[in-house]
Write a protein that holds these residues in place. Sequence first.
Motif, PDB file in Angstrom:
ATOM      1  N   LYS A   1      -7.764  -4.971  -6.673  1.00 17.47           N
ATOM      2  CA  LYS A   1      -7.142  -3.671  -6.468  1.00 17.47           C
ATOM      3  C   LYS A   1      -7.909  -2.703  -7.363  1.00 17.47           C
ATOM      4  O   LYS A   1      -7.818  -2.756  -8.579  1.00 17.47           O
ATOM      5  CB  LYS A   1      -5.663  -3.704  -6.843  1.00 17.47           C
ATOM      6  CG  LYS A   1      -4.942  -2.397  -6.599  1.00 17.47           C
ATOM      7  CD  LYS A   1      -3.466  -2.532  -6.933  1.00 17.47           C
ATOM      8  CE  LYS A   1      -2.714  -1.233  -6.722  1.00 17.47           C
ATOM      9  NZ  LYS A   1      -1.279  -1.358  -7.082  1.00 17.47           N
ATOM     10  N   MET A   2      -8.669  -1.822  -6.723  1.00 19.06           N
ATOM     11  CA  MET A   2      -9.617  -0.997  -7.458  1.00 19.06           C
ATOM     12  C   MET A   2      -9.153   0.455  -7.491  1.00 19.06           C
ATOM     13  O   MET A   2      -8.724   1.019  -6.497  1.00 19.06           O
ATOM     14  CB  MET A   2     -10.995  -1.080  -6.779  1.00 19.06           C
ATOM     15  CG  MET A   2     -12.034  -0.118  -7.318  1.00 19.06           C
ATOM     16  SD  MET A   2     -13.537  -0.197  -6.331  1.00 19.06           S
ATOM     17  CE  MET A   2     -14.240   1.409  -6.697  1.00 19.06           C
ATOM     18  N   SER A   3      -9.266   1.058  -8.669  1.00 22.30           N
ATOM     19  CA  SER A   3      -8.996   2.486  -8.831  1.00 22.30           C
ATOM     20  C   SER A   3      -9.807   2.971 -10.024  1.00 22.30           C
ATOM     21  O   SER A   3      -9.532   2.586 -11.160  1.00 22.30           O
ATOM     22  CB  SER A   3      -7.504   2.733  -9.057  1.00 22.30           C
ATOM     23  OG  SER A   3      -7.263   4.108  -9.246  1.00 22.30           O
ATOM     24  N   GLN A   4     -10.822   3.754  -9.755  1.00 23.50           N
ATOM     25  CA  GLN A   4     -11.667   4.254 -10.837  1.00 23.50           C
ATOM     26  C   GLN A   4     -10.937   5.311 -11.666  1.00 23.50           C
ATOM     27  O   GLN A   4     -11.037   5.361 -12.875  1.00 23.50           O
ATOM     28  CB  GLN A   4     -12.956   4.859 -10.248  1.00 23.50           C
ATOM     29  CG  GLN A   4     -13.894   3.836  -9.656  1.00 23.50           C
ATOM     30  CD  GLN A   4     -14.483   2.893 -10.686  1.00 23.50           C
ATOM     31  OE1 GLN A   4     -14.815   3.294 -11.797  1.00 23.50           O
ATOM     32  NE2 GLN A   4     -14.580   1.616 -10.318  1.00 23.50           N
TER      33      GLN A   4
ATOM     34  N   CYS B   1      -4.970   9.107  -1.707  1.00 22.17           N
ATOM     35  CA  CYS B   1      -4.931   7.746  -2.227  1.00 22.17           C
ATOM     36  C   CYS B   1      -6.168   7.461  -3.079  1.00 22.17           C
ATOM     37  O   CYS B   1      -7.299   7.661  -2.612  1.00 22.17           O
ATOM     38  CB  CYS B   1      -4.858   6.748  -1.074  1.00 22.17           C
ATOM     39  SG  CYS B   1      -4.841   5.025  -1.599  1.00 22.17           S
ATOM     40  N   SER B   2      -5.962   7.000  -4.298  1.00 25.04           N
ATOM     41  CA  SER B   2      -7.075   6.698  -5.206  1.00 25.04           C
ATOM     42  C   SER B   2      -7.299   5.198  -5.344  1.00 25.04           C
ATOM     43  O   SER B   2      -8.082   4.771  -6.191  1.00 25.04           O
ATOM     44  CB  SER B   2      -6.800   7.296  -6.589  1.00 25.04           C
ATOM     45  OG  SER B   2      -5.612   6.755  -7.138  1.00 25.04           O
ATOM     46  N   GLU B   3      -6.620   4.399  -4.527  1.00 29.37           N
ATOM     47  CA  GLU B   3      -6.702   2.949  -4.645  1.00 29.37           C
ATOM     48  C   GLU B   3      -7.392   2.321  -3.435  1.00 29.37           C
ATOM     49  O   GLU B   3      -7.300   2.825  -2.316  1.00 29.37           O
ATOM     50  CB  GLU B   3      -5.299   2.338  -4.770  1.00 29.37           C
ATOM     51  CG  GLU B   3      -4.552   2.769  -6.017  1.00 29.37           C
ATOM     52  CD  GLU B   3      -3.141   2.231  -6.040  1.00 29.37           C
ATOM     53  OE1 GLU B   3      -2.510   2.314  -7.103  1.00 29.37           O
ATOM     54  OE2 GLU B   3      -2.665   1.732  -4.991  1.00 29.37           O
TER      55      GLU B   3
ATOM     56  N   CYS C   1      -8.010   1.020   2.819  1.00 26.21           N
ATOM     57  CA  CYS C   1      -8.010   2.314   2.131  1.00 26.21           C
ATOM     58  C   CYS C   1      -6.844   3.148   2.642  1.00 26.21           C
ATOM     59  O   CYS C   1      -6.306   2.898   3.735  1.00 26.21           O
ATOM     60  CB  CYS C   1      -9.316   3.071   2.384  1.00 26.21           C
ATOM     61  SG  CYS C   1     -10.782   2.245   1.738  1.00 26.21           S
TER      62      CYS C   1
ATOM     63  N   HIS D   1      -7.344   8.272 -11.262  1.00 24.84           N
ATOM     64  CA  HIS D   1      -6.293   8.875 -10.429  1.00 24.84           C
ATOM     65  C   HIS D   1      -6.784  10.143  -9.750  1.00 24.84           C
ATOM     66  O   HIS D   1      -6.161  10.622  -8.799  1.00 24.84           O
ATOM     67  CB  HIS D   1      -5.048   9.162 -11.270  1.00 24.84           C
ATOM     68  CG  HIS D   1      -4.360   7.913 -11.736  1.00 24.84           C
ATOM     69  ND1 HIS D   1      -3.793   7.014 -10.859  1.00 24.84           N
ATOM     70  CD2 HIS D   1      -4.146   7.408 -12.982  1.00 24.84           C
ATOM     71  CE1 HIS D   1      -3.260   6.009 -11.529  1.00 24.84           C
ATOM     72  NE2 HIS D   1      -3.463   6.227 -12.840  1.00 24.84           N
TER      73      HIS D   1
ATOM     74  N   HIS E   1       0.849  -1.192   0.000  1.00 18.44           N
ATOM     75  CA  HIS E   1       0.000   0.000   0.000  1.00 18.44           C
ATOM     76  C   HIS E   1       0.892   1.252   0.000  1.00 18.44           C
ATOM     77  O   HIS E   1       1.296   1.744   1.055  1.00 18.44           O
ATOM     78  CB  HIS E   1      -0.910   0.000   1.224  1.00 18.44           C
ATOM     79  CG  HIS E   1      -1.839  -1.174   1.283  1.00 18.44           C
ATOM     80  ND1 HIS E   1      -3.100  -1.154   0.767  1.00 18.44           N
ATOM     81  CD2 HIS E   1      -1.650  -2.433   1.778  1.00 18.44           C
ATOM     82  CE1 HIS E   1      -3.680  -2.333   0.947  1.00 18.44           C
ATOM     83  NE2 HIS E   1      -2.805  -3.134   1.568  1.00 18.44           N
TER      84      HIS E   1
ATOM     85  N   TRP F   1      -7.817  -1.704  -1.806  1.00 19.19           N
ATOM     86  CA  TRP F   1      -7.284  -3.062  -1.883  1.00 19.19           C
ATOM     87  C   TRP F   1      -8.220  -4.006  -1.136  1.00 19.19           C
ATOM     88  O   TRP F   1      -8.574  -3.763   0.026  1.00 19.19           O
ATOM     89  CB  TRP F   1      -5.891  -3.129  -1.249  1.00 19.19           C
ATOM     90  CG  TRP F   1      -4.858  -2.249  -1.899  1.00 19.19           C
ATOM     91  CD1 TRP F   1      -4.955  -0.905  -2.147  1.00 19.19           C
ATOM     92  CD2 TRP F   1      -3.580  -2.646  -2.379  1.00 19.19           C
ATOM     93  NE1 TRP F   1      -3.816  -0.437  -2.741  1.00 19.19           N
ATOM     94  CE2 TRP F   1      -2.942  -1.492  -2.895  1.00 19.19           C
ATOM     95  CE3 TRP F   1      -2.886  -3.853  -2.410  1.00 19.19           C
ATOM     96  CZ2 TRP F   1      -1.680  -1.503  -3.448  1.00 19.19           C
ATOM     97  CZ3 TRP F   1      -1.611  -3.876  -2.950  1.00 19.19           C
ATOM     98  CH2 TRP F   1      -1.015  -2.720  -3.476  1.00 19.19           C
TER      99      TRP F   1
END
Length: 608
Positions: A384-387, A368-370, A363, A389, A344, A372
């Motif tokens: 691992k999610m990121s819609q 942080c935009s990710e 989170c 940046h 992370h 887990w």
Amino acid sequence: MQANGAGQGQESTELSCLNSAQNGESSSAGGAHSNGLLSSTDNGTNIGTSNGSTTAGPGSGTASTASGSEVGSLKKKKRLSQAEEDVIRLIGQHLHGLGLNQTVDLLMQESGCRLEHSSATKFRNHVMEGEWDKAENDLNELRALMHSPNAIVRMKFLLLQQKYLEYLEDGKVLEALQVLRGELTPLKYNTDRIHVLSGYLMCSHAEDLRAKAEWEGKGTASRCRLLDKLQTYLPPSVMLPPRRLQTLLRQAVELQRDRCLYHNTKLDSNLDSVSLLLDHVCSRKQFPCYTQQILTEHCNEVWFCKFSNDGTKLATGSKDTTVIVWQVDPESHQLKLLRTLEGHAYGVSYLAWSPDDTYLIACGPDDCSELWLWNVQTGELRTKMSQSHEDSLTSVAWNPDGKRFVTGGQRGQFYQCDLDGNLLDSWEGVRVQCLWCLGDGRAVLASDTHQRIRGYNFEDLTDRNIVQEDHPIMSFTVSKNGRLALLNVATQGVHLWDLQDRVLVRKYQGVTQGFYTIHSCFGGHNEDFIASGSEDHKVYIWHRRGELPIAELTGHTRTVNCVSWNPTIPGLMASASDDGTVRVWGPAPFLDSQEADGLNENCSNMDS
């Protein structure tokens, strides 16, 4: 209470103690004891001397022998108060329940009291012997003593219902049918129940009847239960409520426990488990305010900690970019490192266990935009999610079904996703500080940058305001029943809100809360306690009903960011701090009293 029988004619004089000038003499022993319950062969002379032959004279230090007539004159002079009469009757009822009937006789005759009305005694005996016609006739005598004569119909219905069921159990179907048609139905009371009773005619055997009727069957148990129901229609001056003394004692014990600041175990309603000779007091040494362990495996600030729903694990998240999962030993309650989840890049500032504890979502902080999603059992990263940046995914909450979660941050995105990170729904323009899914699976609570908590419904896409504060809500958590919300409010500290009534219930004092995100929690048995970290390096604990802390836990050397109370072990709590440690709190170790007193430096009692 005793006035219930007043104005009901001459019969009412039998209900009170016979200790005035008019009724001071002992009641006749011929045929029945003075308690109205039993036949007796004791005579008045025996009763007068059986409790001892000496009485202490007023102001004298020696005992002198008193004759039966002197005792009688003393009894005439002594006028019992209403409370004293009630106590004597309660004791008499309890002794009667223990089978100490001769003792009850002595008590009633010496005090001049009557345990219950003679008509009530006759009624009781007829019910217990199954003499239903005589019991019905007794009701006519009791009618004049009742607050509501209309209750006679209800009492008669209960009697006839028992009569009907007993006939059925004995295989006397024709007699049962006659009771149903000729006695129960003409009452024109509770026709729905009569329809249910008629269905029992189809039962093939007694076991089937008892199962369908949820009835103990003919005998003492069902008749005692019937009497308990019938008694509720009679004033206590006529017949005491069943087991009244035990009820009062149980209420007293429960009240003492309810007022005990440190009571943290399940309430046992069995009076055999407590001493009635002493007031209930829990020692602070039984409370989780002593350091059991210091976990030092993180190498930077620890931002979050959370016990799993089953209480067997603890997850901690740190600025050092790792999540550590700890195993709780079921016997010693010591924690051992189970596995470390790494990678992370922004650090871990929030963690959420899935309802079945299979998965753990991590989170990061504001930038942080990710997000887990880890499989805790295997240690594998599932998603691992990121819609985008541009996103800020700093908070998360699981749907009760364990198949969906909601996440968002302070940049105006609010998503509902599945376990693979696929977007199911979204809500634009909501700058989320903290999230919570309610138990109905439909409503999601979100605190936002407008100093409020709003409820969002993803099914009909509606939202409404629930909580409005005057300062930023840094974090919040909700009680298990979904009724109460615990808020950490910037510069204000910890606030308790009733979500149903939408009112501020209590402001807890003592904690130092600036603009750092601090996470508080409900805890202890029945969630009776509240704990929070603080910027003054302490952990504060309050009883939910009191605004002042009952304990201040010292040991951390920097801000305490998060506190988590074990949901299944009421005496176990963990706290995470910027000093890089996680402290595990529990009861005092098993030391002698002098050594245990020395541990009090860890726990300052504030209830004075």
